[in-house]
Design a protein around this motif. Structure first.
Motif, PDB file in Angstrom:
ATOM      1  N   MET A 160      10.602   9.721  -0.617  1.00  0.00           N
ATOM      2  CA  MET A 160      10.244   8.406  -0.896  1.00  0.00           C
ATOM      3  C   MET A 160       9.759   7.684   0.270  1.00  0.00           C
ATOM      4  N   SER A 161       9.967   8.010   1.537  1.00  0.00           N
ATOM      5  CA  SER A 161       9.395   7.176   2.683  1.00  0.00           C
ATOM      6  C   SER A 161       8.111   7.211   2.925  1.00  0.00           C
ATOM      7  N   ARG A 162       7.400   8.458   2.215  1.00  0.00           N
ATOM      8  CA  ARG A 162       5.810   8.474   2.317  1.00  0.00           C
ATOM      9  C   ARG A 162       5.222   7.289   1.571  1.00  0.00           C
ATOM     10  N   TYR A 163       5.887   6.802   0.438  1.00  0.00           N
ATOM     11  CA  TYR A 163       5.568   5.867  -0.435  1.00  0.00           C
ATOM     12  C   TYR A 163       5.801   4.521  -0.055  1.00  0.00           C
ATOM     13  N   ILE A 164       6.451   4.249   0.781  1.00  0.00           N
ATOM     14  CA  ILE A 164       6.837   2.850   1.680  1.00  0.00           C
ATOM     15  C   ILE A 164       5.447   1.888   1.311  1.00  0.00           C
ATOM     16  N   PRO A 165       4.323   2.438   2.141  1.00  0.00           N
ATOM     17  CA  PRO A 165       3.175   1.400   1.858  1.00  0.00           C
ATOM     18  C   PRO A 165       2.748   1.245   0.471  1.00  0.00           C
ATOM     19  N   HIS A 166       3.131   2.009  -0.427  1.00  0.00           N
ATOM     20  CA  HIS A 166       2.684   1.960  -1.959  1.00  0.00           C
ATOM     21  C   HIS A 166       3.477   0.954  -2.299  1.00  0.00           C
ATOM     22  N   ALA A 293       0.099  -1.880   5.257  1.00  0.00           N
ATOM     23  CA  ALA A 293       0.243  -2.468   3.822  1.00  0.00           C
ATOM     24  C   ALA A 293       0.887  -3.749   3.923  1.00  0.00           C
ATOM     25  N   CYS A 294       1.608  -3.979   4.844  1.00  0.00           N
ATOM     26  CA  CYS A 294       2.082  -5.707   4.941  1.00  0.00           C
ATOM     27  C   CYS A 294       1.039  -6.373   5.394  1.00  0.00           C
ATOM     28  N   ARG A 295       0.077  -6.084   6.206  1.00  0.00           N
ATOM     29  CA  ARG A 295      -1.273  -6.819   6.499  1.00  0.00           C
ATOM     30  C   ARG A 295      -2.098  -6.778   5.483  1.00  0.00           C
ATOM     31  N   PHE A 296      -2.537  -5.934   4.951  1.00  0.00           N
ATOM     32  CA  PHE A 296      -3.542  -6.062   4.120  1.00  0.00           C
ATOM     33  C   PHE A 296      -3.520  -5.698   2.785  1.00  0.00           C
ATOM     34  N   GLY A 297      -2.007  -5.294   2.203  1.00  0.00           N
ATOM     35  CA  GLY A 297      -1.664  -5.045   0.890  1.00  0.00           C
ATOM     36  C   GLY A 297      -2.560  -3.859   0.288  1.00  0.00           C
ATOM     37  N   LEU A 298      -3.090  -4.081  -0.851  1.00  0.00           N
ATOM     38  CA  LEU A 298      -3.990  -2.824  -1.538  1.00  0.00           C
ATOM     39  C   LEU A 298      -5.124  -2.772  -1.062  1.00  0.00           C
ATOM     40  N   GLU A 299      -5.729  -3.421   0.019  1.00  0.00           N
ATOM     41  CA  GLU A 299      -6.919  -3.196   0.905  1.00  0.00           C
ATOM     42  C   GLU A 299      -6.535  -2.258   2.071  1.00  0.00           C
ATOM     43  N   ALA A 300      -5.276  -2.029   2.184  1.00  0.00           N
ATOM     44  CA  ALA A 300      -4.947  -0.999   3.325  1.00  0.00           C
ATOM     45  C   ALA A 300      -5.562   0.239   3.692  1.00  0.00           C
ATOM     46  N   VAL A 301      -5.377   0.829   4.935  1.00  0.00           N
ATOM     47  CA  VAL A 301      -5.810   2.137   5.087  1.00  0.00           C
ATOM     48  C   VAL A 301      -4.519   2.956   5.007  1.00  0.00           C
ATOM     49  N   TYR A 302      -4.448   4.257   4.522  1.00  0.00           N
ATOM     50  CA  TYR A 302      -3.438   4.950   4.400  1.00  0.00           C
ATOM     51  C   TYR A 302      -3.607   6.243   4.836  1.00  0.00           C
ATOM     52  N   SER A 307      -1.968  15.924   6.436  1.00  0.00           N
ATOM     53  CA  SER A 307      -3.354  16.137   6.916  1.00  0.00           C
ATOM     54  C   SER A 307      -3.910  15.255   8.002  1.00  0.00           C
ATOM     55  N   GLY A 308      -3.390  13.989   8.150  1.00  0.00           N
ATOM     56  CA  GLY A 308      -3.871  12.973   9.111  1.00  0.00           C
ATOM     57  C   GLY A 308      -5.230  12.183   8.432  1.00  0.00           C
ATOM     58  N   GLN A 309      -5.589  12.758   7.213  1.00  0.00           N
ATOM     59  CA  GLN A 309      -6.697  11.922   6.564  1.00  0.00           C
ATOM     60  C   GLN A 309      -6.521  10.459   6.402  1.00  0.00           C
ATOM     61  N   HIS A 316      -4.997   6.092  -2.919  1.00  0.00           N
ATOM     62  CA  HIS A 316      -3.815   7.021  -2.658  1.00  0.00           C
ATOM     63  C   HIS A 316      -2.686   6.611  -3.930  1.00  0.00           C
ATOM     64  N   ILE A 317      -2.690   5.345  -4.083  1.00  0.00           N
ATOM     65  CA  ILE A 317      -1.667   4.646  -5.182  1.00  0.00           C
ATOM     66  C   ILE A 317      -2.225   5.385  -6.396  1.00  0.00           C
ATOM     67  N   LEU A 318      -3.462   5.395  -6.762  1.00  0.00           N
ATOM     68  CA  LEU A 318      -3.940   5.761  -7.837  1.00  0.00           C
ATOM     69  C   LEU A 318      -3.764   7.304  -8.132  1.00  0.00           C
TER      70      LEU A 318
END
Length: 381
Positions: A160-166, A293-302, A307-309, A316-318
């Protein structure tokens, strides 16, 4: 030599896999200027007279109240219980001429005016953490997921930790603090990060290994129980769950239930397909992704851990929603997942609604009033 024995880690209770439960911390505001109102005692007295599912309890300061569902098997069941609790809260608040509202922060309350709720644990925390305790007048949603045993709970936690930003971006509803636009979608989590026991759980995948780590930690005297950890996700051995704690409280119970449906669908995907093995290296980008995610919300970079991509978090949410969609259908969470897909596609979360409302009204109190109407289920948009 100190002969005091360090507390033992409690055994992990059994619970049915994929059961869910939701806690919501809510704001109590007056209906004059829509500032926070210290009415939790009065609300608790009135609510105690009404037969309800789950529970209603006080929180750190007296302008907060927490509602919790019982053990639910679907997000529609979560919504049903939250609806009963919400409707009772609204009726009781009306009797007191106050209102209840969601949102991760109150936009203009002054932390120094808040009162610590009179309960031994809250008093102890106030003595330990000083002004941080009053600054903890913030409002979050916690989602519990049932796990059949301790080792599978730790595996679930680290996946689940990978999806904390989501989770942060989809629930973000705290752009305003102390009367200012913070430029964060979720400023609430900055208050959580100030606590020394915040952050993430240690990377252990067996309960025995976690127990050794816990024993070392408690021997230092820094912590005494699992309650002392303010991690983004923590095991709750007494419930047989993991508890995800990064969500801001949404403005509506429908959104809260949808987020629980997303968590449940992710958990089902993990169990059915074992899509990846978590590893310590996942956490190399964890803090960066969480900040974005905190700063930019849905406009964030993940940043994809393996892969480091770099890609838009929204994208990524979609992708993630596509992967969990079959499991969401099986669980009856397809409508919930679809509502989140629409949010991600259009970059619309509660933080955006709050900013747009404030931009239109130019008055934070009016924004809070409209938020309270949204919570009641009356407002549009």
């Amino acid at each position: 030599m100190d002969s005091q024995v360090a507390p033992a880690l409690e055994s992990f209770a059994h619970s049915a896999a994929l059961t869910i439960g939701v806690e919501l911390e809510l704001q109590l505001v007056n209906t004059h200027d829509y500032d926070l109102a210290p009415y939790s005692d009065e609300m608790l007295r009135l609510m105690a007279k009404i037969p309800l599912p789950g529970s209603v309890v006080p929180e750190m300061t007296s302008s907060m109240i927490e509602i919790s569902t019982g053990i639910c098997r679907s997000c529609s069941e979560v919504l049903g219980e939250l609806s009963q609790l919400r409707d009772a809260l609204v009726r009781c608040a009306d009797k007191l001429n106050i209102a209840c509202t969601g949102g991760g922060t109150h936009p203009f309350q002054q932390w120094h005016e808040q009162r610590i709720y009179d309960r031994p644990r809250f008093r102890q925390l106030s003595e330990l953490y000083g002004y941080l305790t009053k600054q903890f007048t913030i409002f979050g949603q916690h989602v519990h997921v049932g796990c059949p045993d301790a080792d599978s709970a730790l595996l679930m936690l680290h996946r689940m930790s990978r999806y904390i930003p989501h989770f942060i971006a989809l629930s973000a509803s705290s752009p305003f603090v102390q009367g200012q636009d913070t430029q964060f979608d979720s400023a609430r989590l900055n208050s959580v990060f100030a606590f020394p026991m915040s952050g993430r759980a240690p990377f252990t995948l067996s309960w025995d290994e976690f127990g050794h780590w816990f024993a070392k930690t408690t021997r230092t005297g820094v912590v005494k129980s699992m309650k002392d950890f303010y991690w983004d996700i923590r095991p709750k051995p007494e419930y047989g769950t993991i508890e995800i704690r990064v969500f801001d409280t949404p403005l509506t119970i429908e959104r809260a239930a949808a987020l629980a449906g997303f968590v449940q669908s992710l958990a089902a995907w993990f169990i059915a397909e074992q899509p990846f093995a978590p590893q310590e290296d996942d956490y190399m980008v964890y803090t960066y992704n969480r900040f974005q995610a905190c700063r930019f919300g849905l406009e964030a970079v993940y940043v994809e851990p393996e892969s480091g991509q770099h890609l838009p978090l929204r994208e990524h949410i979609l992708q993630t929603l596509d992967k969990v969609a079959p499991h969401a259908r099986t669980l009856g969470a397809d409508a919930a997942v679809e509502s989140l897909r629409e949010s991600a596609r259009n970059s619309v979360n509660d933080a955006r609604w709050l900013r747009e409302t404030q931009g239109r009204e130019r008055l934070l109190a009016e924004m809070v009033r409209q938020g309270a109407e949204r919570f009641r289920g009356r407002a549009r948009g």
